[in-house]
Design a protein around this motif. Structure first.
Motif, mmCIF file in Angstrom:
data_model
loop_
_atom_site.group_PDB
_atom_site.id
_atom_site.type_symbol
_atom_site.label_atom_id
_atom_site.label_comp_id
_atom_site.label_asym_id
_atom_site.label_seq_id
_atom_site.Cartn_x
_atom_site.Cartn_y
_atom_site.Cartn_z
ATOM 1 N N ARG A 1 0.850 -1.193 0.000
ATOM 2 C CA ARG A 1 0.000 0.000 0.000
ATOM 3 C C ARG A 1 0.881 1.237 0.000
ATOM 4 N NH1 ARG A 1 -0.582 1.842 5.798
ATOM 5 N NH2 ARG A 1 -2.314 3.099 5.047
ATOM 6 N N TYR A 2 0.269 2.389 -0.101
ATOM 7 C CA TYR A 2 0.971 3.665 0.054
ATOM 8 C C TYR A 2 0.407 4.400 1.264
ATOM 9 C CZ TYR A 2 3.693 3.947 -4.283
ATOM 10 O OH TYR A 2 4.618 3.768 -5.277
ATOM 11 N N LEU A 3 1.295 5.022 2.030
ATOM 12 C CA LEU A 3 0.896 5.932 3.098
ATOM 13 C C LEU A 3 1.129 7.355 2.611
ATOM 14 C CD1 LEU A 3 2.362 3.295 4.545
ATOM 15 C CD2 LEU A 3 2.001 4.648 6.604
ATOM 16 N N PHE A 4 0.270 8.278 3.067
ATOM 17 C CA PHE A 4 0.451 9.700 2.763
ATOM 18 C C PHE A 4 -0.121 10.490 3.937
ATOM 19 C CE2 PHE A 4 -3.222 7.925 0.540
ATOM 20 C CZ PHE A 4 -4.269 8.660 1.067
ATOM 21 N N ASP A 5 0.066 11.795 3.929
ATOM 22 C CA ASP A 5 -0.446 12.627 5.008
ATOM 23 C C ASP A 5 -1.968 12.623 5.014
ATOM 24 O OD1 ASP A 5 2.052 13.296 5.844
ATOM 25 O OD2 ASP A 5 2.034 15.351 5.091
ATOM 26 N N GLY A 6 -2.552 12.383 6.184
ATOM 27 C CA GLY A 6 -3.997 12.468 6.299
ATOM 28 C C GLY A 6 -4.479 13.870 5.951
ATOM 29 N N GLY A 7 -5.516 13.937 5.117
ATOM 30 C CA GLY A 7 -6.041 15.227 4.681
ATOM 31 C C GLY A 7 -5.508 15.669 3.339
ATOM 32 N N SER A 8 -4.521 14.944 2.791
ATOM 33 C CA SER A 8 -3.951 15.326 1.496
ATOM 34 C C SER A 8 -4.318 14.327 0.399
ATOM 35 C CB SER A 8 -2.430 15.445 1.589
ATOM 36 O OG SER A 8 -1.844 14.183 1.850
ATOM 37 N N GLY A 9 -5.287 13.455 0.681
ATOM 38 C CA GLY A 9 -5.658 12.417 -0.282
ATOM 39 C C GLY A 9 -6.186 12.950 -1.600
ATOM 40 N N ASN A 10 -6.764 14.160 -1.587
ATOM 41 C CA ASN A 10 -7.281 14.732 -2.830
ATOM 42 C C ASN A 10 -6.174 15.191 -3.767
ATOM 43 O OD1 ASN A 10 -6.682 16.677 -0.854
ATOM 44 N ND2 ASN A 10 -7.947 18.220 -1.850
ATOM 45 N N ARG A 11 -4.940 15.228 -3.264
ATOM 46 C CA ARG A 11 -3.815 15.632 -4.114
ATOM 47 C C ARG A 11 -3.015 14.431 -4.623
ATOM 48 N NH1 ARG A 11 0.106 18.426 -1.977
ATOM 49 N NH2 ARG A 11 -0.279 18.012 0.229
ATOM 50 N N VAL A 12 -3.380 13.229 -4.188
ATOM 51 C CA VAL A 12 -2.643 12.026 -4.590
ATOM 52 C C VAL A 12 -2.909 11.701 -6.058
ATOM 53 C CG1 VAL A 12 -2.473 9.530 -4.272
ATOM 54 C CG2 VAL A 12 -2.551 11.032 -2.276
ATOM 55 N N GLU A 13 -1.828 11.453 -6.795
ATOM 56 C CA GLU A 13 -1.935 11.000 -8.180
ATOM 57 C C GLU A 13 -1.000 9.816 -8.375
ATOM 58 O OE1 GLU A 13 -1.248 14.090 -10.979
ATOM 59 O OE2 GLU A 13 -2.998 15.264 -10.383
ATOM 60 N N ILE A 14 -1.520 8.710 -8.915
ATOM 61 C CA ILE A 14 -0.709 7.512 -9.173
ATOM 62 C C ILE A 14 -1.004 7.051 -10.593
ATOM 63 C CG2 ILE A 14 -0.184 5.161 -8.469
ATOM 64 C CD1 ILE A 14 -1.287 5.851 -5.682
ATOM 65 N N THR A 15 0.018 7.032 -11.426
ATOM 66 C CA THR A 15 -0.124 6.560 -12.806
ATOM 67 C C THR A 15 0.488 5.171 -12.910
ATOM 68 O OG1 THR A 15 0.001 8.826 -13.631
ATOM 69 C CG2 THR A 15 0.368 7.057 -15.220
ATOM 70 N N SER B 1 -6.779 9.600 -9.377
ATOM 71 C CA SER B 1 -6.795 10.993 -8.913
ATOM 72 C C SER B 1 -8.222 11.373 -8.556
ATOM 73 C CB SER B 1 -6.252 11.936 -9.997
ATOM 74 O OG SER B 1 -7.080 11.906 -11.140
ATOM 75 N N GLY B 2 -8.392 12.582 -8.034
ATOM 76 C CA GLY B 2 -9.729 13.092 -7.756
ATOM 77 C C GLY B 2 -10.430 12.450 -6.591
ATOM 78 N N LEU B 3 -9.681 11.878 -5.653
ATOM 79 C CA LEU B 3 -10.282 11.218 -4.499
ATOM 80 C C LEU B 3 -10.525 12.223 -3.368
ATOM 81 C CD1 LEU B 3 -9.537 8.803 -6.203
ATOM 82 C CD2 LEU B 3 -8.714 7.648 -4.171
ATOM 83 N N PRO B 4 -11.206 11.827 -2.290
ATOM 84 C CA PRO B 4 -11.460 12.760 -1.187
ATOM 85 C C PRO B 4 -10.163 13.138 -0.453
ATOM 86 C CG PRO B 4 -12.922 10.849 -1.084
ATOM 87 C CD PRO B 4 -11.871 10.526 -2.089
#
Length: 758
Positions: free
Chosen positions: A321-335, A404-407
Motif C-alpha cells: 500500500r501507500y501511506l500519505f499525510d492524512g487530509g492530502s488524499g485529494n492531491r494524490v496522483e498515481i499513474t 486521482s480526484g479522491l477525497p
C-alpha cells in the motif's frame, strides 16, 4: 562493537532500496555509517543528561551529540541553551554559575517527573559513560583557544579521541582542533553552503547540510565530489522524514527519536519485497509524499498521524500500500504502467472529508464494493459507543491510467497486480474502473491565473508621480482603518539599559485609550547634536520580544541588532499580539463587516509611527529605512509605498503575487493575510512600483510562503517600469535558511543605501 552496529544498520537500510529515487541500493547501504542521537536519546529522556546517553547506547545508536559550555569556575558542562530556564529549574545564563551551583539544579523534572534528580553532567562524566560504547559528537558552544584546549584535555583524559567527533563552526576552529586532537574526526557545522569548499580544504572529514538547503541540487554532488562525508539532520525518525533524506545518500543521520528511526528501518526491512512490487506497477506519482507500506493490524494508517489500523479482512493483510499525510488524499496522483487494482476505504465519517466531491458515492467514480463494514481504525473507531467500521472498495486501472480526484481523507489498503487481486474474495475483474467526471469550475485556477500589472502606461515622470499619488489616496481610503479620535503619543516608564543601546517604550492613545505601542532604540554611541540614519522594524507574527530580544526567533532580534550597529531604531508592536495572548484573528473578524481587517489597524499604526519618526529631532530624515519579515515585510513594503520620505526598504519573506502565493499555498499562511480590498490594484508587485525610484531589497528563502522563484518572477515583471521611473531593479537575495529574518543581507543593503552610522 561499532562495526557490528553499523552492519546491523546497513541491513535495515537495505530495505529502503525500492523507495529511493537516486542511487543504487548497495550504494545507500554502504553510505550510512552513523546514527547520531541528538543530545542523547532526547525524545525518550531529558536532553544532554547521562540518562539520555545511556538510552542512546541501549537503542544501538552509533553516536551521541552533546553541547559543551564552560561554567563560571572554568568547568566544562553540557547544556544546549545559553540560559537554564528551559531544561532546568534554574534561571538565567548558565555560564554565570559555578559547577557546584549547576550540580544543585534539576535537569530532568521538566521532561518527566520520573527523571527528577537528573543533574547537568560535566563533559568528563559524559565521556566516561560513552567511552568504549558509543561515539561522541561535540557541539562546541564557545570559541577561543583556552576553551578549545580545555575541551581537548578533557577528551584525552576521560574519553577516546579516535571516537570523539569535533563539531567545528569555522575553518580556524578546525585548524586549531587538528593540532589539539589530531586523531579526532571533524564535522563541519558550516554557516552556509558557500563554505563547503573552505571546510573541505581545511581537512574537515564530514559536512552538515541543513535539509532546507537541499533544494539546491548542486550541493550534495559537490560534497561527494570533494571526497567529504555528508551529515543530515532529522528529528522524528518517521518514514516521511527519513526517506527523502536517504535519497541524498548521507553518511551520517542525526535524530531526536532513535527508537522511531529504528522502527522505521525495521518496518522497511519487512517491506522490501513489497516496495519492489509497487515499483513494478507504478509509473509515476504526484502530489504529497507517498511512502510504501503494508496493511496489517497496528500498522500506521497515515504519515502525519498516530492513527493505527485495528481491524481489516485477512485477505488484505500483508498487501502492499501507500501511506500519505492524512487530509492530502485529494492531491494524490498515481499513474500505472501495468494493470493494477487499488483497494481503499472511504466514507469513514460524516464530515464530508472522507467523501467524494459533491457527496457522490464511490460507485459514481468507478469503484465497486468489496466488503461492507469490515475496516476499523483508531481514527474513527467508535460511533455511539459501538465499534465503527468502514466499507472497502476496489477500482481496476489499466496501464497508463491515473488514480486521482479522491477525497481529502481516504485510506489506501492495498495496491496489487490483477492476478493477485483475483485471489481476493469479493473482487470481480472488469466491473470497475476510473470514471471521468465532469470537472468542477476551479475558483482557485481562476483566482491565480496570470494577470497583467494593474498599472497604466506612462509617457513621463509627471504622469508616473500622479498615478502614485492617486494610489496612495485610494489605499488610505480603502485599506487604512480610520481612527476618529485624537491621537497622542507618550513615553512609558524610564529608559531600559540594554548595554550597547537604550530602549524606551511609547504608548499611542486614541481619545485617551491605548491602541498600540512602539519602542525607540538609541545606540549608546549616538552623538548629541548630529542626526542618525534610522531603521524602522516592523514585526511579523509572534511577540515583540522576537525583534527586541530573542535572537533564536525567526525574527532574530533584528531591531536590537541594528541598534548595536549604531542605527537609531524604531520597532512597532502588532496590536492583537501583545504578551500573554493572541487576539488578532478576533480583531480581523470584527473589522471585516465594515470592509477593513486586522491589517487595516496595522496600516493605520504604521502611518502614526512614521509621522512620529520623521518628527524626531534625532532622525536623519533623508536616511530612514524600513524593514521586516513576513507580516513585517508587508508592513515595510506598504510603509515605503505610501510614505515617500522613506529612503530604502528591505522586504523579507513575503514578496510575490498574493494571488499566486496566498491562494495556491494558503495552507502555509495565516488566513489574516487575505486582506479585503488589497487586490487587484494593491497586489505586492503593484505596491513595489509605488516605492520606485527608491532602492528596494527583496529577500525570499526557500521555506518562505512566497518562494524565491515567485519573487524573481514578480521582480522581472516590474523591473522595466521600475527602471523607467528612474530607479534600479530591486535587489534580490535568497538566503539558504528557513522562514526567518536575513540580517546580514539587510545590513549590507542599508549600509549601502542609507549609510553606516558614524
Amino acid at each position: 562493537m561499532r562495526r557490528h552496529v553499523c552492519f546491523v544498520l546497513a541491513i535495515c537500510l537495505s530495505t529502503l532500496q525500492s523507495a529511493l529515487v537516486s542511487g543504487s541500493p548497495a550504494e545507500t547501504v554502504q553510505q550510512v555509517q552513523q546514527i547520531i542521537a541528538h543530545r542523547g536519546a532526547s525524545s525518550d529522556r531529558p536532553e544532554n543528561t547521562l540518562a539520555a546517553f545511556r538510552q542512546a547506547i541501549k537503542l544501538k545508536a552509533t553516536a551521541v551529540e552533546i553541547d559543551v559550555r564552560t561554567s563560571k569556575d572554568g568547568e566544562l558542562f553540557l547544556l544546549h541553551d545559553a540560559k537554564l530556564d528551559r531544561t532546568t529549574n534554574g534561571k538565567g545564563p548558565a555560564s554565570e554559575l559555578t559547577m557546584s551551583q549547576l550540580k544543585q539544579l534539576d535537569a530532568g523534572a521538566w521532561f518527566k517527573e520520573e527523571y527528577r534528580g537528573e543533574q547537568i553532567p560535566t563533559l568528563a562524566e559524559a565521556l566516561e559513560v560513552c567511552r568504549g560504547k558509543i561515539d561522541v559528537l561535540l557541539d562546541l558552544k564557545e570559541q577561543g583557544s583556552a576553551y578549545a584546549e580545555a575541551v581537548a584535555k578533557t577528551v584525552r583524559e576521560h574519553g577516546d579521541p579516535q571516537h570523539t567527533i569535533v563539531g567545528v563552526r569555522s575553518v580556524e576552529q578546525a585548524q586549531l582542533f587538528r593540532k589539539l586532537l589530531p586523531q579526532s574526526p571533524q564535522l563541519g557545522f558550516i554557516p552556509g553552503p558557500q563554505e563547503i569548499d573552505a571546510f573541505a580544504k581545511a581537512g574537515v572529514e564530514t559536512i552538515r547540510l541543513w535539509p532546507r538547503w537541499l533544494v539546491d541540487e548542486s550541493l550534495v554532488p559537490k560534497v561527494h565530489r570533494l571526497g567529504v562525508k555528508l551529515h543530515l539532520n532529522g528529528s522524528t525518525g518517521k518514514p516521511e522524514e527519513i526517506i527523502p533524506l536517504l535519497q541524498h545518500k548521507p553518511d551520517w543521520l542525526l535524530v531526536d527519536d532513535v527508537a522511531t528511526l529504528m522502527a522505521t528501518l525495521k518496518e522497511h526491512q519487512q517491506n522490501g519485497k513489497i516496495s519492489a512490487k509497487l515499483d513494478q506497477l507504478i509509473d509515476k506519482t504526484g502530489g504529497p509524499a507517498l511512502v510504501p507500506g503494508i496493511s496489517r493490524p497496528n500498522a500506521v494508517s497515515f504519515l502525519n498521524r498516530d492513527y493505527k489500523m485495528l481491524e481489516l479482512p485477512q485477505e488484505l493483510q500483508g498487501q502492499p500500500r501507500y501511506l500519505f499525510d492524512g487530509g492530502s488524499g485529494n492531491r494524490v496522483e498515481i499513474t500505472f504502467k501495468k494493470p493494477a487494482v487499488v483497494f481503499a476505504a472511504f466514507e469513514y465519517n460524516n464530515t464530508g472529508a472522507w467523501s467524494f466531491p459533491q457527496g457522490r458515492s464511490p460507485e459514481d467514480h468507478g469503484w465497486q464494493l468489496l466488503s461492507k463494514d469490515v475496516y476499523r481504525g483508531s481514527s474513527n473507531d467508535r460511533l455511539k459507543d459501538k465499534p465503527h467500521f468502514a466499507s472497502i472498495y476496489f477500482c481496476e486501472f489499466n496501464a497508463g491510467q491515473t488514480l486521482s480526484g479522491l477525497p481529502p481523507w481516504w485510506l489506501c489498503l492495498a495496491i496489487t497486480d490483477l492476478k493477485s487481486a483475483k485471489q481476493i474474495p469479493g473482487f470481480k475483474a472488469g466491473t470497475s474502473g476510473p470514471v471521468k467526471t465532469q470537472p468542477t469550475f476551479s475558483y482557485e485556477a481562476e483566482a491565480t491565473r496570470p494577470r497583467p500589472l494593474q498599472v497604466p502606461e506612462f509617457k513621463n515622470s509627471q504622469q508616473w508621480s500622479q498615478w502614485q499619488a492617486e494610489q496612495r489616496r485610494v489605499f488610505q481610503q480603502q485599506l487604512v482603518f480610520p481612527y476618529r479620535g485624537k491621537i497622542e503619543i507618550a513615553p512609558v516608564g524610564e529608559d531600559v539599559d540594554r548595554g550597547t543601546f537604550r530602549q524606551r517604550e511609547f504608548a499611542v492613545t486614541n481619545d485617551g485609550q491605548r491602541i498600540f505601542r512602539f519602542f525607540r532604540l538609541t545606540p549608546r554611541s549616538a552623538p548629541h547634536k548630529n542626526t542618525l540614519p534610522t531603521i524602522v522594524c516592523f514585526m511579523g507574527h509572534g511577540k515583540v520580544n522576537q525583534i527586541l530580544e530573542d535572537r533564536n526567533s525567526y525574527q532574530h532580534a533584528c531591531a536590537a541588532r541594528f541598534a548595536e550597529q549604531g542605527y537609531l531604531v524604531y520597532a512597532m508592536e502588532n496590536v492583537g499580539m501583545e504578551p500573554g495572548g493572541d487576539r488578532h484573528h478576533e480583531l480581523d473578524h470584527l473589522l471585516r463587516l465594515d470592509g477593513y481587517s486586522w491589517y487595516g489597524l496595522l496600516f493605520a499604526h504604521q502611518q502614526i509611527l512614521l509621522q512620529h519618526v520623521f518628527a524626531d529631532q534625532s532622525v536623519n530624515t533623508k536616511k530612514v529605512g524600513v524593514t521586516g519579515v513576513s507580516t513585517g515585510g508587508l508592513l515595510a513594503l506598504s510603509a515605503a509605498a505610501f510614505e515617500p520620505r522613506v529612503a530604502a526598504t528591505s522586504v523579507q519573506g513575503i514578496f510575490g503575487s498574493m494571488r499566486v502565493s496566498f491562494i495556491r499555498d494558503r495552507h502555509r499562511h495565516c488566513h489574516c493575510g487575505a486582506i479585503p480590498g488589497l487586490l487587484p490594484q494593491f497586489d505586492l508587485p503593484e505596491m513595489a512600483l509605488l516605492v520606485t525610484p527608491r532602492p528596494l531589497h527583496i529577500s525570499n528563502a526557500v521555506a518562505d510562503g512566497f518562494s524565491p522563484a515567485e519573487a524573481k518572477r514578480c521582480i522581472k515583471l516590474i523591473a522595466p517600469l521600475y527602471e523607467q521611473a528612474g530607479g534600479e531593479t530591486p535587489e534580490f537575495s535568497a538566503p539558504p535558511g528557513r522562514h526567518e529574518y536575513a540580517f546580514d543581507e539587510a545590513l549590507k543593503f542599508f549600509t549601502k543605501t542609507i549609510g553606516k552610522p558614524e
